[in-house]
Motif scaffolding. Structure first.
Motif, PDB file in Angstrom:
ATOM      1  N   ILE A   1      10.707  -4.321   2.460  1.00  0.00           N
ATOM      2  CA  ILE A   1      11.644  -4.983   3.363  1.00  0.00           C
ATOM      3  C   ILE A   1      12.969  -5.213   2.646  1.00  0.00           C
ATOM      4  O   ILE A   1      14.045  -5.006   3.198  1.00  0.00           O
ATOM      5  CB  ILE A   1      11.054  -6.317   3.854  1.00  0.00           C
TER       6      ILE A   1
ATOM      7  N   ARG B   1      11.933 -11.224   4.459  1.00  0.00           N
ATOM      8  CA  ARG B   1      10.808 -10.936   3.575  1.00  0.00           C
ATOM      9  C   ARG B   1       9.979 -12.186   3.301  1.00  0.00           C
ATOM     10  O   ARG B   1       8.800 -12.104   3.027  1.00  0.00           O
ATOM     11  CB  ARG B   1      11.377 -10.314   2.302  1.00  0.00           C
TER      12      ARG B   1
ATOM     13  N   ASN C   1      17.654  -9.628   4.567  1.00  0.00           N
ATOM     14  CA  ASN C   1      16.349  -9.167   4.110  1.00  0.00           C
ATOM     15  C   ASN C   1      15.599 -10.261   3.368  1.00  0.00           C
ATOM     16  O   ASN C   1      14.377 -10.346   3.437  1.00  0.00           O
ATOM     17  CB  ASN C   1      16.505  -7.939   3.203  1.00  0.00           C
TER      18      ASN C   1
END
Ligand code: SF4
Lengths: 395, 226, 204
Positions: free
Chosen positions: C156, C30, C26
């Motif tokens: 996210i 992101r 992530n």
């Protein structure tokens, strides 16, 4: 390649047939035209505008603009709103130059209702109007260069200057972009002495910006190679097609509504109207830079002799504003050309008919004529040199 | 610049039988206009453009206006023959009675042209033309062959008002999509009802949303009943 | 498996960096959200201003505006979506590869905004495609767009890669294509995609 206004009159369908010399390949070769739909989503920075292009090899053989992807029913909403309630909507017409839109609308309503504007308000209108012109021209040149492939840098310069001017707008009106500043009979709020000082400071910095911008761009070889002789617009076609603004003057026609209509207080300022002689993309680009310099001159003069006094006509009626039955057409020289408002009043609180005469929409009339025979890569360039804003084209 | 009366006289001298009328504008702007007859309008337009003194070579603005049918009720005095019994004798007497009559003034679509001169730097000269009605006789001559700037603006009026311009090189819808059926700028246009969800402080929108919800509910109940 | 936060900090002090695959994954996603170069109306000018020197969206790893939907991760609906444009917007969204995100920027994209009563204006883009972040404003200031972007990054960051609430792109059952509305004789057909948008219930 171009048609004069007179052969158009002789044969109304003249445009439908392909002008001579635009076909590169021999028609007997059995080649076909390639249909390309450019837009409504495309990588240039002019919003949701579509062109149906027919290509003969790399050359444009036909080009039909398709509008309406941002048709927001401005005129219909204007008929349902009171006169004053349409003022914030005008901000969103040409959303780069909200203040000149306000001005044109205020002017038209003042004509319709026979209102006066105090002197200080006229000065303020000129100041914010010319600031708007400066930022519009800086931006439009930046966008043009962006479309040409000079990705980033010139646009960043334009935006840097624009942010300074937007700070002034925000300090004066409370909003960066959608200023909603003018009222029928004056302006909404007065400028403080500090604001005027800050404006003087920004204006003092503008000639330096213009120098820098010109040094960066004007003699750039790539720019000259790509723009000179591209997208030529002949003066007689320009007049017949109702082209206005920098685009008309780049074709050498001397018509600036600030000089012709003597509206507001433009007679008091000393400024020149730059004219081009070739009418190509380069001229249109240069005219914008030259106009930017003239605007700086007007700003300096206006900031020097702005008088005191009220900014709103004390007799002006804000509430329950109902002009007498009648109609009026008011227009100003907006940064993109003639922006006019045509209002019909039936004596009620809302206009019976509210019509916007958008400069960029009419200026697109000749897009096909300018593009025929050029490479497809130049189409975006020619479109950029028209300087359109879709909010105004589709309304 | 010539006054409007002089322009009218000049037009009538150049185009015999043009039938130009001056339409007064009562407002403070005092921009009076000339009403042309569709039959001769094209000739008049060419004259206005080519005349050396007028040289109205710049058509700035083309506007469509919708004037719907107007119902006018007026009081009229009518004399009627009434049979009455006076003193036991049947007689016919003339009597004046007041009657309210409803009259429908047929509506029309109007197109307004604002002309300027780029060489003489004067203007505006305003021309107007009217269609015969709003439904089937909506043809007017196109000014695009005279002034190119009318091209897109007339297409817009065709799209939004439904005026058909005879002689226009490319008359298609311009703002709405092909296949769209209505003329949305007309005063009697009914907008599509899609106000599904509106917790808003805007009264007009809220009223529309409520009407929509009521209609949906009625439809649902009707569906359930069947 | 989640790492014990305190242990993680303690280890960090010793120069040992531990993380989970999910966090790493992530974190990478992101910070490289590429927006699509796509502007609709007035709000688009503010969007461009956000990418320029003063506000500098590049600080958040989103400076590369991709002209092609195939290369973009995020669509900023910056402006009024008209009924003529709505089918194209949905089609562009369909052409984007997963994972993809949508920011509805400005009053118009959310609900039609000032132009709501127009006959050609769509009353909110979430009638046809799912929207992740809404920003009000007319236009929202560049700071607001940055805030929306940070909100999206947080979203996210919080996505778990497995389980029921895993994001759409890891769920083979989730829809990948959204129905493109057809321009009809009077209006778009259908007026809303019932699989994406249901009429919200107003609780007073
Ligand atoms: S929200 Fe306001 S600024 Fe943004 S597109 Fe709509 S009208 Fe323009």
């Amino acid at each position: 390649m171009m048609h004069s206004a007179t052969d158009m009159a002789a044969d109304p369908r003249a445009r439908a047939t392909r002008p001579e010399g635009t076909l590169v390949s021999d028609p007997d070769d059995g080649t076909e035209l390639l249909e390309v739909s450019m837009g409504p989503h495309h990588p240039s920075t002019h919003g949701v505008f579509r062109m149906d292009v027919a290509l003969d090899g790399e050359k444009v053989a036909r080009l039909k603009p398709v509008f309406g992807y941002l048709h927001r029913n401005h005129e219909k909403l204007g008929e349902g709103n009171s006169y004053l309630a349409s003022m914030p909507y005008t901000d969103r017409l040409d959303y780069i130059c909200s203040l000149t839109n306000n001005w044109a609308y205020a002017l038209a309503v003042e004509k319709l209702a026979g209102q006066e504007v105090p002197e200080r308000a006229e000065y303020l209108r000129v100041i914010v109007g010319e600031l708007t012109r400066v930022q519009n021209h800086a931006l439009s040149v930046g966008f043009l260069l962006q479309d040409m492939g000079a990705s980033g840098t010139p646009l960043m310069y334009g935006f840097r200057e624009r942010e300074k001017i937007l700070d002034l707008f925000e300090a004066l009106t409370g909003s960066r972009m959608m200023c909603n500043y003018m009222r029928f009979g004056g302006c909404r709020v007065d400028a403080t002495p500090e604001w005027l000082d800050a404006t003087r400071k920004v204006v003092a910095g503008l000639p330096g910006f213009a120098d820098e911008f010109e040094a960066l761009l004007c003699t750039n070889e790539i720019l000259m190679a790509r723009t000179q002789g591209v997208g030529i617009l002949k003066p007689d076609l320009a007049v017949s097609a109702g082209i206005t603004g920098p685009m008309l003057r780049a074709s050498g026609v001397n018509y600036d509504i600030r000089k012709v209509d003597h509206y507001s207080i433009y007679d008091r300022f000393d400024f020149k109207v730059p004219l081009g002689d070739h009418g190509d993309v380069y001229d249109r680009f240069m005219i914008r830079l030259l106009e930017l310099r003239q605007s700086i001159g007007i700003l300096e003069q206006a900031l020097k002799d702005i008088p005191g006094g009220p900014v709103m006509d004390p007799k002006a009626k804000i509430r329950n504003f109902r002009p007498k039955p009648g109609e009026a057409y008011g227009r100003i020289e907006a940064p993109k050309g003639e922006l006019g408002f045509y209002l019909i009043s039936d004596g009620g609180p809302n206009p019976y008919r509210y019509r916007v005469r958008p400069p960029s929409f009419v200026n697109l009339t000749v897009l096909e004529d300018m593009c025929l025979g050029h490479n497809v890569a130049d189409v975006v360039l020619i479109l950029g040199s028209v300087d359109i804003v879709l909010g105004e084209v589709d309304r | 610049m010539k006054t409007l009366e002089e322009i009218k006289a000049a037009i009538e001298a150049a185009v015999p039988g043009a039938g130009v009328e001056i339409v007064q504008n009562p407002g403070p702007a005092a921009q009076h206009s000339l009403r042309l007859q569709p039959g001769s309008a094209f000739e008049v337009a060419k004259f206005l453009r080519d005349d050396a003194e007028l040289a109205l070579n710049f058509l700035s603005n083309v506007t469509g206006v919708d004037w719907p049918d107007k119902e006018i009720s007026e009081k009229v005095k009518v004399t009627r023959a009434v049979t009455k019994t006076v003193d036991g004798v049947e007689q016919t007497v003339e009597e004046t009675v007041e009657e309210t009559r409803k009259r429908v003034e047929p509506g029309y679509l109007e197109v307004v042209y604002h002309l300027f001169s780029m060489t003489q730097k004067h203007g505006p000269v305003i021309l107007r033309m009217r269609t015969e009605n709003r439904s089937d006789k909506v043809e007017l001559p196109s000014m695009t062959p005279v002034w190119r700037s009318a091209e897109f603006q007339e297409r817009e009026i065709f799209d939004l008002y439904g005026v058909v311009f005879r002689g226009h090189p490319d008359l298609r819808r311009i703002l709405m999509w092909e296949g769209f059926k209505d003329h949305p700028m007309r005063r009697d246009y009914v907008e599509p009802d899609d106000y599904d969800y509106e917790p808003t402080a805007h009264d007009a929108v809220l009223a529309k949303a409520k009407a929509h919800q009521a209609a949906q509910q009625a439809a649902a109940e009707k569906g359930a009943a069947q | 498996m989640a790492v014990d936060q305190e242990l993680k900090i303690e280890l960090g002090k010793q120069g040992v960096f531990v993380t989970t695959l999910q966090e790493l994954y992530n974190w990478g996603r992101r910070n490289s959200v590429w927006p699509m170069n796509f502007g609709l109306a007035c709000c688009a000018i503010e969007m461009i201003a956000t990418t320029m020197a003063r506000y500098d969206l590049a600080r958040f790893g989103a400076e590369v505006f991709r002209p092609s939907p195939r290369q973009a991760d995020m669509m900023i609906i910056s402006g009024t979506v008209t009924k003529k444009m709505a089918p194209q917007v949905v089609r562009l969204y369909n052409q984007m590869a997963e994972p993809r995100y949508v920011i509805a920027m400005g009053a118009c994209a959310i609900s039609g905004g000032p132009f709501k009563q127009g006959y050609n204006v769509l009353k909110g883009i979430d009638r046809y495609i799912p929207v992740d972040v809404h920003i009000p404003g007319c236009p929202p200031r560049p700071e607001a767009l940055l805030e929306a972007f940070i909100t999206l990054q947080k979203k996210i960051d919080g996505q778990s890669l497995t389980g029921e609430d895993r994001p759409r792109f890891l769920n083979s059952e989730a829809p990948g294509e959204f129905a493109v509305p057809e321009p009809g004789e009077h209006d778009l057909e259908p007026a809303a995609n019932k699989n994406v948008w249901t009429v919200p219930v107003v609780i007073r």
